[in-house]
Scaffold this motif. Structure first.
Motif, PDB file in Angstrom:
ATOM      1  N   LEU A  19       0.885  -1.372   0.148  1.00  0.00           N
ATOM      2  CA  LEU A  19      -0.102  -0.132   0.051  1.00  0.00           C
ATOM      3  C   LEU A  19       0.697   1.246  -0.022  1.00  0.00           C
ATOM      4  CD1 LEU A  19      -2.832   1.429   0.281  1.00  0.00           C
ATOM      5  CD2 LEU A  19      -2.746   1.130   2.757  1.00  0.00           C
ATOM      6  N   THR A  23       1.251   3.980  -2.910  1.00  0.00           N
ATOM      7  CA  THR A  23       0.822   5.436  -2.703  1.00  0.00           C
ATOM      8  C   THR A  23       1.749   6.361  -3.094  1.00  0.00           C
ATOM      9  OG1 THR A  23      -0.712   4.581  -0.723  1.00  0.00           O
ATOM     10  CG2 THR A  23      -0.087   6.975  -0.717  1.00  0.00           C
ATOM     11  N   THR A  41      -6.917   4.327  -9.871  1.00  0.00           N
ATOM     12  CA  THR A  41      -6.162   3.706  -8.782  1.00  0.00           C
ATOM     13  C   THR A  41      -6.188   2.157  -8.738  1.00  0.00           C
ATOM     14  OG1 THR A  41      -5.706   3.411  -6.664  1.00  0.00           O
ATOM     15  CG2 THR A  41      -8.014   4.131  -7.031  1.00  0.00           C
ATOM     16  N   VAL A  43      -5.146   0.707  -5.860  1.00  0.00           N
ATOM     17  CA  VAL A  43      -5.113   0.468  -4.577  1.00  0.00           C
ATOM     18  C   VAL A  43      -6.399  -0.486  -3.991  1.00  0.00           C
ATOM     19  CG1 VAL A  43      -5.372   1.419  -2.126  1.00  0.00           C
ATOM     20  CG2 VAL A  43      -3.919   2.337  -4.251  1.00  0.00           C
ATOM     21  N   THR A  46      -5.545  -4.250  -3.990  1.00  0.00           N
ATOM     22  CA  THR A  46      -4.745  -4.412  -2.639  1.00  0.00           C
ATOM     23  C   THR A  46      -5.875  -4.510  -1.504  1.00  0.00           C
ATOM     24  OG1 THR A  46      -2.895  -3.225  -3.567  1.00  0.00           O
ATOM     25  CG2 THR A  46      -2.925  -3.615  -1.204  1.00  0.00           C
ATOM     26  N   VAL A  47      -6.426  -3.464  -1.438  1.00  0.00           N
ATOM     27  CA  VAL A  47      -7.696  -3.699  -0.159  1.00  0.00           C
ATOM     28  C   VAL A  47      -8.571  -4.765  -0.439  1.00  0.00           C
ATOM     29  CG1 VAL A  47      -9.634  -2.428   0.617  1.00  0.00           C
ATOM     30  CG2 VAL A  47      -7.474  -0.818  -0.062  1.00  0.00           C
ATOM     31  N   TRP A  66      -5.820   3.222   4.339  1.00  0.00           N
ATOM     32  CA  TRP A  66      -5.613   3.740   2.964  1.00  0.00           C
ATOM     33  C   TRP A  66      -6.245   5.178   2.921  1.00  0.00           C
ATOM     34  CZ3 TRP A  66      -9.866   2.368  -1.205  1.00  0.00           C
ATOM     35  CH2 TRP A  66      -9.618   3.228  -2.369  1.00  0.00           C
ATOM     36  N   THR A  69      -3.372   7.544   4.003  1.00  0.00           N
ATOM     37  CA  THR A  69      -2.391   7.641   3.231  1.00  0.00           C
ATOM     38  C   THR A  69      -3.148   8.640   2.021  1.00  0.00           C
ATOM     39  OG1 THR A  69      -3.018   5.889   1.703  1.00  0.00           O
ATOM     40  CG2 THR A  69      -1.403   5.563   3.608  1.00  0.00           C
ATOM     41  N   ARG A  70      -4.259   8.456   1.654  1.00  0.00           N
ATOM     42  CA  ARG A  70      -4.843   9.533   0.612  1.00  0.00           C
ATOM     43  C   ARG A  70      -4.917  10.845   1.261  1.00  0.00           C
ATOM     44  NH1 ARG A  70      -9.760   7.042  -2.653  1.00  0.00           N
ATOM     45  NH2 ARG A  70     -10.906   7.018  -0.718  1.00  0.00           N
ATOM     46  N   SER A  97     -12.916   4.847   1.994  1.00  0.00           N
ATOM     47  CA  SER A  97     -11.649   3.912   2.016  1.00  0.00           C
ATOM     48  C   SER A  97     -12.248   2.805   2.990  1.00  0.00           C
ATOM     49  CB  SER A  97     -10.366   4.775   2.225  1.00  0.00           C
ATOM     50  OG  SER A  97     -10.159   5.658   1.522  1.00  0.00           O
TER      51      SER A  97
END
Length: 203
Positions: A19, A23, A41, A43, A46-47, A66, A69-70, A97
């Motif tokens: 992650l 990012t 994205t 991501v 991954t989530v 997440w 980080t966003r 998220s």
């Protein structure tokens, strides 16, 4: 139980590292196609994978990370004005998220005793849910928060008719990205989760 917790912590550490790479390393987690629009994205993949492997409590925490980080990226290295305007709002950054991490793990938990063939369809659905949940909630929350001053956001999105409802503008502009993300995530998630789940069961 101790061994199981160790496996879960090891998986969490690996996925957190992925992650962070997605990012902060350009064109890994956020792929920019049109400069004016938020990046597509990867991501959610991954989530979705992580949430399919572990329980809802793990999924919700991973989704929250997440979102954090966003939020950080929006303040430190936003790639476009739309992302800056949207994701500097903690609610828009965190809530979509969080649910994107929680819902897939909840679905997997419900079907935990089913056979592998059914689980593959569940994993595909998880990928779709993670991506669509994120996109839809971002659109809905952005529509609410920018309701009083929609032109601030619309002016940075691009070629839309003056007076067009903000919700439709966001649905058109972000929905395309969301659809691509959902298809990609739904196709790839079961390919990754199925062997990982098999390894976890034998660990």
């Amino acid at each position: 139980m101790k061994r199981e917790n160790t496996v879960k912590l090891a998986i969490t550490a690996v996925f957190l590292a992925i992650l962070i790479l997605q990012t902060f390393v350009p064109n890994i987690g956020y792929i920019r196609i049109l400069p004016a629009l938020p990046a597509i994205t990867t991501v959610p993949l991954t989530v979705a994978v992580y949430s399919s492997l572990l329980s809802p409590s793990y999924g919700i925490v991973f989704g929250l990370i997440w979102g954090l980080t966003r939020l950080i990226v929006a303040y430190t290295q936003p790639g476009d004005m739309v992302s800056l305007l949207l994701f500097r709002n903690p609610i828009i950054a965190l809530v979509p998220s969080l649910f994107a991490g929680f819902l897939p793990s909840l679905l997997t938990n419900y079907f935990t005793q089913k056979n592998l063939e059914i689980k593959k369809w569940v994993y595909a659905l998880n990928g779709c849910i993670a991506s669509i949940t994120n996109t839809v909630l971002v659109i809905v929350l952005a529509s609410l928060f920018f309701m009083k001053n929609p032109n601030e956001l619309i002016a940075n999105i691009g070629n839309f008719t003056a007076g067009m409802p903000l919700f439709l503008v966001l649905l058109t502009s972000l929905g395309i990205n969301g659809l691509i993300e959902a298809i990609f995530t739904a196709l790839v998630t079961p390919l990754i989760v199925s062997p990982l789940h098999y390894i976890m069961e034998r660990a």
